[in-house]
Design a protein around this motif. Sequence first.
Motif, PDB file in Angstrom:
ATOM      1  N   ILE A 132      -0.847  29.967 -49.683  1.00 53.06           N
ATOM      2  CA  ILE A 132      -1.833  30.590 -48.796  1.00 53.06           C
ATOM      3  C   ILE A 132      -1.355  30.372 -47.365  1.00 53.06           C
ATOM      4  N   VAL A 133      -1.152  31.466 -46.652  1.00 58.70           N
ATOM      5  CA  VAL A 133      -0.672  31.416 -45.276  1.00 58.70           C
ATOM      6  C   VAL A 133      -1.856  31.673 -44.348  1.00 58.70           C
ATOM      7  N   ALA A 134      -2.240  30.676 -43.568  1.00 59.04           N
ATOM      8  CA  ALA A 134      -3.348  30.810 -42.614  1.00 59.04           C
ATOM      9  C   ALA A 134      -2.787  31.318 -41.292  1.00 59.04           C
ATOM     10  N   ALA A 135      -2.955  32.615 -41.073  1.00 61.94           N
ATOM     11  CA  ALA A 135      -2.492  33.259 -39.844  1.00 61.94           C
ATOM     12  C   ALA A 135      -3.693  33.857 -39.128  1.00 61.94           C
ATOM     13  N   ASP A 136      -4.803  33.116 -39.153  1.00 60.50           N
ATOM     14  CA  ASP A 136      -6.079  33.649 -38.660  1.00 60.50           C
ATOM     15  C   ASP A 136      -6.439  33.156 -37.270  1.00 60.50           C
ATOM     16  N   GLY A 137      -5.431  32.848 -36.451  1.00 61.35           N
ATOM     17  CA  GLY A 137      -5.662  32.662 -35.025  1.00 61.35           C
ATOM     18  C   GLY A 137      -6.070  31.273 -34.602  1.00 61.35           C
ATOM     19  N   ALA A 138      -6.266  31.142 -33.268  1.00 65.77           N
ATOM     20  CA  ALA A 138      -6.583  29.839 -32.675  1.00 65.77           C
ATOM     21  C   ALA A 138      -7.873  29.252 -33.215  1.00 65.77           C
ATOM     22  N   ASN A 139      -8.816  30.113 -33.596  1.00 69.18           N
ATOM     23  CA  ASN A 139     -10.087  29.645 -34.160  1.00 69.18           C
ATOM     24  C   ASN A 139     -10.067  29.655 -35.680  1.00 69.18           C
ATOM     25  N   HIS A 274      -0.966  21.653 -45.844  1.00 68.89           N
ATOM     26  CA  HIS A 274      -1.638  20.719 -46.747  1.00 68.89           C
ATOM     27  C   HIS A 274      -1.699  21.382 -48.118  1.00 68.89           C
ATOM     28  N   ASP A 275      -1.185  20.679 -49.122  1.00 67.52           N
ATOM     29  CA  ASP A 275      -1.048  21.270 -50.454  1.00 67.52           C
ATOM     30  C   ASP A 275      -0.276  22.590 -50.331  1.00 67.52           C
ATOM     31  N   ASN A 276      -0.871  23.701 -50.748  1.00 68.80           N
ATOM     32  CA  ASN A 276      -0.158  24.982 -50.693  1.00 68.80           C
ATOM     33  C   ASN A 276      -0.674  25.882 -49.569  1.00 68.80           C
ATOM     34  N   VAL A 277      -1.349  25.284 -48.590  1.00 68.07           N
ATOM     35  CA  VAL A 277      -1.865  26.033 -47.444  1.00 68.07           C
ATOM     36  C   VAL A 277      -1.015  25.698 -46.219  1.00 68.07           C
ATOM     37  N   VAL A 278      -0.520  26.730 -45.522  1.00 68.61           N
ATOM     38  CA  VAL A 278       0.328  26.509 -44.352  1.00 68.61           C
ATOM     39  C   VAL A 278      -0.224  27.301 -43.174  1.00 68.61           C
ATOM     40  N   LEU A 279      -0.177  26.698 -41.995  1.00 67.81           N
ATOM     41  CA  LEU A 279      -0.618  27.333 -40.754  1.00 67.81           C
ATOM     42  C   LEU A 279       0.584  27.935 -40.038  1.00 67.81           C
ATOM     43  N   ILE A 280       0.415  29.143 -39.494  1.00 65.79           N
ATOM     44  CA  ILE A 280       1.443  29.726 -38.647  1.00 65.79           C
ATOM     45  C   ILE A 280       0.784  30.383 -37.447  1.00 65.79           C
ATOM     46  N   GLY A 281       1.580  30.635 -36.408  1.00 68.95           N
ATOM     47  CA  GLY A 281       1.066  31.290 -35.213  1.00 68.95           C
ATOM     48  C   GLY A 281       0.027  30.445 -34.504  1.00 68.95           C
ATOM     49  N   ASP A 282      -0.965  31.115 -33.895  1.00 68.22           N
ATOM     50  CA  ASP A 282      -1.986  30.402 -33.126  1.00 68.22           C
ATOM     51  C   ASP A 282      -2.819  29.459 -33.977  1.00 68.22           C
ATOM     52  N   ALA A 283      -2.885  29.667 -35.274  1.00 73.31           N
ATOM     53  CA  ALA A 283      -3.602  28.719 -36.130  1.00 73.31           C
ATOM     54  C   ALA A 283      -2.931  27.354 -36.095  1.00 73.31           C
ATOM     55  N   MET A 304      10.728  32.384 -39.899  1.00 68.55           N
ATOM     56  CA  MET A 304      11.272  31.106 -40.339  1.00 68.55           C
ATOM     57  C   MET A 304      10.692  30.670 -41.673  1.00 68.55           C
ATOM     58  N   LEU A 305       9.390  30.815 -41.838  1.00 69.32           N
ATOM     59  CA  LEU A 305       8.755  30.411 -43.094  1.00 69.32           C
ATOM     60  C   LEU A 305       9.299  31.230 -44.261  1.00 69.32           C
ATOM     61  N   ALA A 306       9.441  32.537 -44.077  1.00 71.88           N
ATOM     62  CA  ALA A 306       9.973  33.377 -45.152  1.00 71.88           C
ATOM     63  C   ALA A 306      11.411  32.990 -45.485  1.00 71.88           C
ATOM     64  N   ARG A 307      12.198  32.703 -44.465  1.00 70.51           N
ATOM     65  CA  ARG A 307      13.598  32.326 -44.695  1.00 70.51           C
ATOM     66  C   ARG A 307      13.701  30.987 -45.435  1.00 70.51           C
ATOM     67  N   ILE A 308      12.888  30.023 -45.033  1.00 69.75           N
ATOM     68  CA  ILE A 308      12.945  28.703 -45.672  1.00 69.75           C
ATOM     69  C   ILE A 308      12.469  28.778 -47.118  1.00 69.75           C
ATOM     70  N   LEU A 309      11.435  29.569 -47.381  1.00 62.76           N
ATOM     71  CA  LEU A 309      10.998  29.760 -48.767  1.00 62.76           C
ATOM     72  C   LEU A 309      12.127  30.326 -49.617  1.00 62.76           C
ATOM     73  N   LEU A 320       7.613  23.930 -47.513  1.00 64.22           N
ATOM     74  CA  LEU A 320       6.611  23.640 -46.482  1.00 64.22           C
ATOM     75  C   LEU A 320       6.945  22.363 -45.728  1.00 64.22           C
ATOM     76  N   ARG A 321       7.523  21.383 -46.415  1.00 58.89           N
ATOM     77  CA  ARG A 321       7.948  20.166 -45.707  1.00 58.89           C
ATOM     78  C   ARG A 321       9.014  20.494 -44.668  1.00 58.89           C
ATOM     79  N   GLU A 322       9.980  21.318 -45.058  1.00 58.23           N
ATOM     80  CA  GLU A 322      11.039  21.653 -44.109  1.00 58.23           C
ATOM     81  C   GLU A 322      10.501  22.519 -42.974  1.00 58.23           C
ATOM     82  N   PHE A 323       9.660  23.484 -43.297  1.00 59.18           N
ATOM     83  CA  PHE A 323       9.073  24.327 -42.255  1.00 59.18           C
ATOM     84  C   PHE A 323       8.298  23.490 -41.249  1.00 59.18           C
ATOM     85  N   ASP A 324       7.537  22.533 -41.725  1.00 63.47           N
ATOM     86  CA  ASP A 324       6.757  21.671 -40.836  1.00 63.47           C
ATOM     87  C   ASP A 324       7.672  20.899 -39.892  1.00 63.47           C
ATOM     88  N   GLY A 325       8.729  20.305 -40.440  1.00 69.91           N
ATOM     89  CA  GLY A 325       9.626  19.518 -39.606  1.00 69.91           C
ATOM     90  C   GLY A 325      10.395  20.365 -38.612  1.00 69.91           C
TER      91      GLY A 325
END
Length: 421
Positions: A132-139, A274-283, A304-309, A320-325
């Motif tokens: 699950i990719v959370a790309a739903d903004g700063a809020n 966290h688990d299978n949820v990842v934040l990208i962008g303003d989130a 970057m996330l697509a490439r690392i996957l 997700l560990r590598e993307f985070d780092g």
Amino acid sequence: MRIVCVGGGPAGFYFAISAKLRHPGDEITVLERNPPGATYGWGVVYWDNLLDVFFGTDPRSARAIRARSALWQEQRISLGGSGVAHLTGYGFSVQRAELLRVLADRAAELDVRVVYQQEVDDLDPYADADLIVAADGANSRIRQDAGDLFGTSTTRGTNPYLWLGTDRFSDSFTFAFEPTPAGWIWCHAYPSNAGLSTFIVECAERTWQGLGFDARGDEETLRTLEKIFAGPLDGHALISQAQGQAEDRPHGQDGGGPARWQRFVDVTNQHWYHDNVVLIGDAAHTTHFTLGSGTALAIVDAAMLARILDEHANDVPSALREFDGRGHRALRPMQAAARTSMAWFERADQYLDQDAVSFAYAMAGRHGRQPPWRQPMHRATQVPAVRRTLRGLHSGTRWALARRRGEPLTPRVDTAPADLQ
């Protein structure tokens, strides 16, 4: 693999495109709470490095984005009627609605499933998703509903700002600082597309209150700002509501209709997954608009996330560990620069007793100490002959970079401003 992207902004769509290109058999769904074509804001600024990402990831959508983008050259800084200075360089900008239209169409071509007007209040209906990719903004509701699992911190800026448009088109990135009885107020203006420009108004809190903007209605606010910025606008109008205005607004502003005054919210997260949820962008992170990199960083996150996957053969936990780092390491200097930039503009009044050239030098050096040769070089670039030479060099640089990345080449014709002709 089954992937759900929450949020149909640039980050969500570009991740879906990037992932689908690598694994066409993956089932990817983008969930967007607004109707098709709705967005908040006007133009998005970017530079050659983002064009490199676009063309390196998906040349088809890259060509469409570049074709809809405007080129701006130099930054023009004016201090009321007391003088004008210039900073050299160039960049690109595209209307946010046009960018989203290109990305949405490309996602549809690649068989990404897009569901509009879909609120996501909890993730239970998507429990069977691999990612699950959370790309739903700063809020981000996904991030907020997770409690403190991401280690979120927010800091609110002090300067009110208003994100507007204007029907005056400029080929420069313009900063216009105007004195008022209540203090200085300024705009950041740049082209969005042919015929329109983005026009962000900012000032200190005391100026905002002194001018009565805390009590003025929308129309009165626009008419007052048109009077204050009569010189930079040159008789053109300010526009409050972009076509297809969305309900979601960045950095803490909610509700549809005309633009509202905001205070920027700096968002950081200790963990981007966290688990299978990842934040990208303003989130995951925000960067102040004076750096002009928020959307660009969201696109970089997505690619970057697509490439690392792909590199991890869709091993989600490892990816997700590598993307985070990698993401945190890459972003750290950018967020530091953005905070420094925000703080500088929050005390800009302290520098506005200088002449325009000195003030422009202080603004250009707001990110840190400058080498001794920088100031005489800055003064030299105020000479029209030097600026003409640099514009020619930048034109050659753009042409060479475009050729290297396979961008369709156009004639190297630049329209110089009146003071360089």
